[in-house]
Design a protein around this motif. Structure first.
Motif, PDB file in Angstrom:
ATOM      1  N   THR A  24       0.849  -1.185   0.000  1.00  0.00           N
ATOM      2  CA  THR A  24       0.000   0.000   0.000  1.00  0.00           C
ATOM      3  C   THR A  24       0.887   1.238   0.000  1.00  0.00           C
ATOM      4  O   THR A  24       2.050   1.159   0.402  1.00  0.00           O
ATOM      5  CB  THR A  24      -0.911   0.028   1.248  1.00  0.00           C
ATOM      6  OG1 THR A  24      -0.089   0.013   2.415  1.00  0.00           O
ATOM      7  CG2 THR A  24      -1.849  -1.169   1.267  1.00  0.00           C
ATOM      8  N   PRO A  25       0.359   2.378  -0.444  1.00  0.00           N
ATOM      9  CA  PRO A  25       1.159   3.609  -0.389  1.00  0.00           C
ATOM     10  C   PRO A  25       1.562   3.896   1.055  1.00  0.00           C
ATOM     11  O   PRO A  25       0.783   3.677   1.985  1.00  0.00           O
ATOM     12  CB  PRO A  25       0.204   4.683  -0.901  1.00  0.00           C
ATOM     13  CG  PRO A  25      -0.834   3.952  -1.670  1.00  0.00           C
ATOM     14  CD  PRO A  25      -0.955   2.611  -1.023  1.00  0.00           C
ATOM     15  N   MET A  26       2.784   4.371   1.241  1.00  0.00           N
ATOM     16  CA  MET A  26       3.285   4.641   2.592  1.00  0.00           C
ATOM     17  C   MET A  26       4.098   5.924   2.621  1.00  0.00           C
ATOM     18  O   MET A  26       4.817   6.235   1.672  1.00  0.00           O
ATOM     19  CB  MET A  26       4.165   3.489   3.082  1.00  0.00           C
ATOM     20  CG  MET A  26       3.455   2.173   3.246  1.00  0.00           C
ATOM     21  SD  MET A  26       4.542   0.859   3.809  1.00  0.00           S
ATOM     22  CE  MET A  26       4.494   1.171   5.581  1.00  0.00           C
ATOM     23  N   SER A  27       3.998   6.630   3.728  1.00  0.00           N
ATOM     24  CA  SER A  27       4.823   7.821   3.939  1.00  0.00           C
ATOM     25  C   SER A  27       6.166   7.392   4.525  1.00  0.00           C
ATOM     26  O   SER A  27       6.336   6.240   4.943  1.00  0.00           O
ATOM     27  CB  SER A  27       4.127   8.781   4.906  1.00  0.00           C
ATOM     28  OG  SER A  27       4.068   8.211   6.203  1.00  0.00           O
ATOM     29  N   VAL A  81       5.495  10.555  -4.584  1.00  0.00           N
ATOM     30  CA  VAL A  81       4.370  11.294  -5.151  1.00  0.00           C
ATOM     31  C   VAL A  81       3.720  12.017  -3.983  1.00  0.00           C
ATOM     32  O   VAL A  81       3.047  11.397  -3.160  1.00  0.00           O
ATOM     33  CB  VAL A  81       3.362  10.336  -5.829  1.00  0.00           C
ATOM     34  CG1 VAL A  81       2.169  11.104  -6.343  1.00  0.00           C
ATOM     35  CG2 VAL A  81       4.042   9.550  -6.928  1.00  0.00           C
ATOM     36  N   GLY A  82       3.957  13.319  -3.874  1.00  0.00           N
ATOM     37  CA  GLY A  82       3.483  14.056  -2.708  1.00  0.00           C
ATOM     38  C   GLY A  82       4.232  13.573  -1.478  1.00  0.00           C
ATOM     39  O   GLY A  82       5.450  13.544  -1.453  1.00  0.00           O
ATOM     40  N   LEU A  83       3.498  13.142  -0.470  1.00  0.00           N
ATOM     41  CA  LEU A  83       4.120  12.662   0.761  1.00  0.00           C
ATOM     42  C   LEU A  83       4.246  11.146   0.804  1.00  0.00           C
ATOM     43  O   LEU A  83       4.791  10.601   1.754  1.00  0.00           O
ATOM     44  CB  LEU A  83       3.300  13.128   1.977  1.00  0.00           C
ATOM     45  CG  LEU A  83       3.250  14.634   2.206  1.00  0.00           C
ATOM     46  CD1 LEU A  83       2.316  14.960   3.369  1.00  0.00           C
ATOM     47  CD2 LEU A  83       4.627  15.202   2.470  1.00  0.00           C
ATOM     48  N   LEU A  84       3.722  10.471  -0.198  1.00  0.00           N
ATOM     49  CA  LEU A  84       3.669   9.011  -0.162  1.00  0.00           C
ATOM     50  C   LEU A  84       4.525   8.353  -1.231  1.00  0.00           C
ATOM     51  O   LEU A  84       4.677   8.873  -2.333  1.00  0.00           O
ATOM     52  CB  LEU A  84       2.220   8.536  -0.352  1.00  0.00           C
ATOM     53  CG  LEU A  84       1.201   9.001   0.672  1.00  0.00           C
ATOM     54  CD1 LEU A  84      -0.188   8.526   0.262  1.00  0.00           C
ATOM     55  CD2 LEU A  84       1.547   8.503   2.053  1.00  0.00           C
ATOM     56  N   TYR A  85       5.065   7.195  -0.869  1.00  0.00           N
ATOM     57  CA  TYR A  85       5.671   6.319  -1.865  1.00  0.00           C
ATOM     58  C   TYR A  85       4.553   5.462  -2.437  1.00  0.00           C
ATOM     59  O   TYR A  85       3.664   5.013  -1.709  1.00  0.00           O
ATOM     60  CB  TYR A  85       6.734   5.414  -1.222  1.00  0.00           C
ATOM     61  CG  TYR A  85       7.985   6.143  -0.812  1.00  0.00           C
ATOM     62  CD1 TYR A  85       8.956   6.459  -1.752  1.00  0.00           C
ATOM     63  CD2 TYR A  85       8.210   6.513   0.502  1.00  0.00           C
ATOM     64  CE1 TYR A  85      10.111   7.132  -1.388  1.00  0.00           C
ATOM     65  CE2 TYR A  85       9.362   7.181   0.877  1.00  0.00           C
ATOM     66  CZ  TYR A  85      10.306   7.491  -0.074  1.00  0.00           C
ATOM     67  OH  TYR A  85      11.450   8.166   0.272  1.00  0.00           O
TER      68      TYR A  85
END
Length: 65
Positions: A7-10, A40-44
């Motif tokens: 899942t996308p993660m910071s 991408v923004g704050l997330l991988y």
């Protein structure tokens, strides 16, 4: 690990997953930045998270063999 879906993660979430500080996580990721790419923004993205797992190994909480 074909059936595992990331899942996308910071950065903070990744640091928590590996039980290290954000500063240490940045140091661990620096040598692999070309492979991982920019956030991408704050997330991988999920693809980037999987690449991080390939580079650093899976976090202990995943219990992946």
């Amino acid at each position: 690990m074909d059936d595992f879906i990331a899942t996308p993660m910071s950065l903070s979430e990744l640091a928590n997953a590996y039980d290290v500080s954000n500063k240490i996580m940045k140091k661990w990721l620096d040598p692999h930045q070309k492979e991982i790419g920019k956030r991408v923004g704050l997330l991988y993205t999920p693809k980037q998270v999987m690449k991080i797992y390939e580079c650093l190994g899976y976090p202990p909480y995943l219990d992946v063999k």
